[in-house]
Design a protein around this motif. Structure first.
Motif, PDB file in Angstrom:
ATOM      1  N   ILE A 102       0.846  -1.199   0.000  1.00  0.00           N
ATOM      2  CA  ILE A 102       0.000   0.000   0.000  1.00  0.00           C
ATOM      3  C   ILE A 102       0.879   1.246   0.000  1.00  0.00           C
ATOM      4  O   ILE A 102       0.618   2.220  -0.720  1.00  0.00           O
ATOM      5  N   ALA A 138       0.960   4.238  -2.816  1.00  0.00           N
ATOM      6  CA  ALA A 138       0.824   5.663  -2.497  1.00  0.00           C
ATOM      7  C   ALA A 138       2.032   6.442  -3.017  1.00  0.00           C
ATOM      8  O   ALA A 138       1.892   7.522  -3.591  1.00  0.00           O
ATOM      9  N   GLN A 139       3.227   5.887  -2.827  1.00  0.00           N
ATOM     10  CA  GLN A 139       4.440   6.561  -3.303  1.00  0.00           C
ATOM     11  C   GLN A 139       4.429   6.683  -4.824  1.00  0.00           C
ATOM     12  O   GLN A 139       4.862   7.704  -5.381  1.00  0.00           O
ATOM     13  N   GLY A 169       2.322   9.489  -5.699  1.00  0.00           N
ATOM     14  CA  GLY A 169       3.029  10.719  -5.346  1.00  0.00           C
ATOM     15  C   GLY A 169       4.072  11.103  -6.373  1.00  0.00           C
ATOM     16  O   GLY A 169       4.305  12.283  -6.614  1.00  0.00           O
ATOM     17  N   SER A 204      -2.978  13.612  -5.584  1.00  0.00           N
ATOM     18  CA  SER A 204      -3.433  12.241  -5.850  1.00  0.00           C
ATOM     19  C   SER A 204      -3.944  11.632  -4.551  1.00  0.00           C
ATOM     20  O   SER A 204      -3.573  12.081  -3.459  1.00  0.00           O
ATOM     21  N   VAL A 205      -4.813  10.648  -4.692  1.00  0.00           N
ATOM     22  CA  VAL A 205      -5.348   9.954  -3.516  1.00  0.00           C
ATOM     23  C   VAL A 205      -5.338   8.456  -3.751  1.00  0.00           C
ATOM     24  O   VAL A 205      -5.489   8.003  -4.892  1.00  0.00           O
ATOM     25  N   LEU A 206      -5.159   7.716  -2.665  1.00  0.00           N
ATOM     26  CA  LEU A 206      -5.260   6.256  -2.718  1.00  0.00           C
ATOM     27  C   LEU A 206      -6.503   5.878  -1.920  1.00  0.00           C
ATOM     28  O   LEU A 206      -6.610   6.182  -0.731  1.00  0.00           O
ATOM     29  N   VAL A 265       1.946   9.976   3.868  1.00  0.00           N
ATOM     30  CA  VAL A 265       1.073   9.046   3.130  1.00  0.00           C
ATOM     31  C   VAL A 265      -0.334   9.057   3.721  1.00  0.00           C
ATOM     32  O   VAL A 265      -1.332   8.942   2.999  1.00  0.00           O
ATOM     33  N   GLU A 266      -0.439   9.237   5.033  1.00  0.00           N
ATOM     34  CA  GLU A 266      -1.759   9.212   5.673  1.00  0.00           C
ATOM     35  C   GLU A 266      -2.700  10.224   5.027  1.00  0.00           C
ATOM     36  O   GLU A 266      -3.894   9.972   4.863  1.00  0.00           O
ATOM     37  N   MET A 303      -2.905  11.049   2.049  1.00  0.00           N
ATOM     38  CA  MET A 303      -3.358  10.630   0.718  1.00  0.00           C
ATOM     39  C   MET A 303      -4.455   9.576   0.793  1.00  0.00           C
ATOM     40  O   MET A 303      -5.059   9.246  -0.218  1.00  0.00           O
ATOM     41  N   LEU A 304      -4.661   8.993   1.967  1.00  0.00           N
ATOM     42  CA  LEU A 304      -5.516   7.808   2.059  1.00  0.00           C
ATOM     43  C   LEU A 304      -6.983   8.175   2.271  1.00  0.00           C
ATOM     44  O   LEU A 304      -7.301   9.076   3.049  1.00  0.00           O
ATOM     45  N   GLY A 353      -6.143   4.159  -7.259  1.00  0.00           N
ATOM     46  CA  GLY A 353      -5.452   5.431  -7.162  1.00  0.00           C
ATOM     47  C   GLY A 353      -5.978   6.416  -8.188  1.00  0.00           C
ATOM     48  O   GLY A 353      -6.241   6.038  -9.334  1.00  0.00           O
TER      49      GLY A 353
END
Lengths: 344, 209
Positions: A115, A119-120, A123, A129-131, A223-224, A226-227, A247
């Motif tokens: 995960i 996300a990376q 990025g 961007s969002v996951l 990363v949090e 983006m989630l 994504g």
């Protein structure tokens, strides 16, 4: 694009993923038996010199699973391949696709690492961007509490996938509240958890806790932010079980990444190991970059009989000044040139 | 990021009623009702940009990201199955998808049923669920005359009051599904304009109640 592919390859490599290279062609049978997994059932086929029906590969994951062996520890591979699928509009295209697969004894940490890499990867494409994640076990457990016919279940899954909360109540009145929430919820893990947790019990609550445990890896990190949680993700996908995700990048209307845990697919293909991974659809990223602009061009027109050396010298003079120069005989149409120099 | 909410409205009577709801919800754009041939209207203060499109194209604009949200009939959504979210039933444009035939029609189940329709996918799905073999005749308009001229046995078409059917000696044989206007959103647009879209939906739901 090449720069992005190199950066992503370097990222996956730094996490112990080795590059997997495959042939352009696979036996068509592999895709015929696993049509549900493919983005499109349409596949380019041909008969090879041995009379076998082959396909220009529409997918890479199936080959990686097919060619792996159980009992050999954790297999971590990434790929950067061309696949062949119909694009929007139905015309076949050659498409760049990157992705990675983690196959073997995958535990919560391994899942969180995949995960994180998803996300990376997003990025690297864009900061906007969002996951978006789901746990299919939550949906399955809630549906198991409803007495639904096969048709009604399919209708509920369709409504969930569309975030169609207003039709779900009529389809399953006994669990209308929780299904309505599953359809409409979208937000950070904390926001979604706060609204959904009180309505879940049993297997559904266990599944949500499993997702929360994995996402706790990213608390307080970049990363949090983006989630997002959204239970419309991968609804009804037969090959995924457990955590699934997609994504999105701002400015691109479709998901650019999709992945998850695909243990059901592993079983179907006769493998006992667990498996998860994701694919990045690089063909969708083209419109994110500004279009290449063609600079202004200078046209040098030369008369018949003029010395070739003199023409060449003049053209080189103009190019030395940094211009883009075309050299053509007098009488050629001159539309589209920023500057016209006529030699005598 | 384009901070405006791009909204595709269906051209015609339904679109004007839909716009009235949006305006009542606080997303007005008065220039849209001026009598001209412009297609794009914006109100920066309200954060909205509207455009008129052919009703059957709204879902395409939304699916492809040219519009963030739009309003389309359930008939269009079921026929074309765009990959978008359906967030709300607007309660407007209520009618139904129905099977209609001549008043004296008797279905001969030994033969494939000839079905004239604009909605081929809907018709095919309906009769597949009944296990009835059909021959689909795809027409683009004036579907009602097909059974009168013997081109088809039945039609699958939108029925509002039923007046057109009655005047052509046709009658509804069965209802396939109810239709109304639905608010739809692009999957990516929803991810990045969540608050704006949720706020709009919330206000519209209050009005529609």
């Amino acid at each position: 694009m090449k720069d992005l592919q190199q950066r992503l390859g370097g990222l996956y490599d730094s996490y112990g993923y080795r590059r997997y290279r495959m042939n352009k062609f696979e036996q068509y049978d592999l895709y015929a038996r696993n049509k549900d997994f493919l983005l499109s059932e349409q596949v380019i086929t041909f008969t090879d010199t041995n009379g076998r029906l082959m396909a220009l590969k529409p997918d890479v994951t199936l080959s990686i699973i097919k060619n792996g062996r159980d009992g050999e520890g954790v297999q971590k591979v990434y790929y950067n391949e061309k696949v062949y699928r119909p694009a929007a509009g139905g015309v076949f295209r050659e498409i760049d696709q990157m992705g990675l697969e983690c196959i073997g004894s995958t535990d919560a940490y391994a899942v969180s690492e995949v995960i994180f890499l998803a996300a990376q990867s997003l990025g690297e494409i864009s900061p906007e961007s969002v996951l978006v994640l789901s746990h299919l076990g939550v949906v399955e457990a809630v549906l198991a509490e409803c007495a639904l016919s096969a048709d009604a279940r399919a209708a509920v899954l369709h409504a969930l996938a569309e975030k169609n909360g207003h039709e779900i109540a009529a389809l399953c009145p006994e669990r209308a509240e929780v299904l309505g929430l599953l359809a409409t919820l979208y937000g950070s893990p904390a926001q979604v958890r706060e609204k959904l947790s009180p309505l879940l019990s049993g297997a559904a609550r266990t599944a949500l806790r499993e997702l929360e445990e994995v996402l706790s890896t990213f608390e307080g990190t970049a990363v949090e932010k983006m989630l997002r949680l959204d239970f419309s993700v991968a609804v009804g996908a037969k090959y995924y079980g457990g955590i699934a995700f997609e994504g999105f990048v701002e400015g691109i209307p479709e998901r650019v990444l999709s992945g998850g845990c695909y243990d059901p697919l592993m079983r179907k293909m006769g493998r006992s190991s667990r498996g998860m991974g994701f694919a990045l659809y690089l063909d969708l990223l083209g419109r994110l970059s500004p279009a290449e602009t063609v600079g202004e061009e200078t046209l040098i027109l030369y008369p018949e009989g003029m010395s070739l050396a003199a023409i060449h010298q003049r053209a080189e003079q103009e190019r030395a000044a940094g211009k883009r120069v075309s050299v053509l005989p007098l009488g050629t149409p001159t539309d589209g040139f920023a500057e016209i120099i006529t030699l005598e | 990021m384009d901070k405006m909410l791009n909204i595709a409205l269906p051209k015609g009577r339904l679109g004007e009623k839909v716009y009235a709801l949006f305006a009542a919800a606080g997303f007005e754009c008065p220039s849209i009702m001026e009598n001209n041939r412009k297609l794009i209207f914006e109100n920066e203060a309200a954060g909205v940009r509207y455009f008129w499109v052919k009703p059957s194209d709204v879902a395409i604009y939304v699916e492809r990201g040219a519009a963030d949200i739009g309003v389309a009939g359930k008939d269009i959504l079921l026929e074309y199955e765009p990959d978008i979210y359906e967030l709300m039933d607007m309660g407007l444009g209520k009618c139904r998808m129905a099977v209609a035939a001549k008043k004296d029609f008797v279905d001969d189940t030994t033969l494939p049923l000839r079905v004239a329709t604009k909605f081929c996918r809907v018709a095919a799905a309906h009769y597949l669920s009944k296990g009835r073999e059909i021959d689909i005749i795809h027409l683009n308009g004036s579907i009602e005359i097909a059974p009168i001229l013997g081109l088809s046995d039945v039609i699958v078409d939108i029925v509002e009051t039923g007046t057109t059917l009655k005047e052509n000696d046709l009658e509804v044989v069965e209802t396939v599904f109810p239709i109304s206007a639905r608010l739809v959103a692009g999957k990516s647009a929803y991810k990045f304009k969540t608050e704006q879209i949720d706020k709009l939906v919330e206000r519209l739901k209050e009005i529609v109640k």
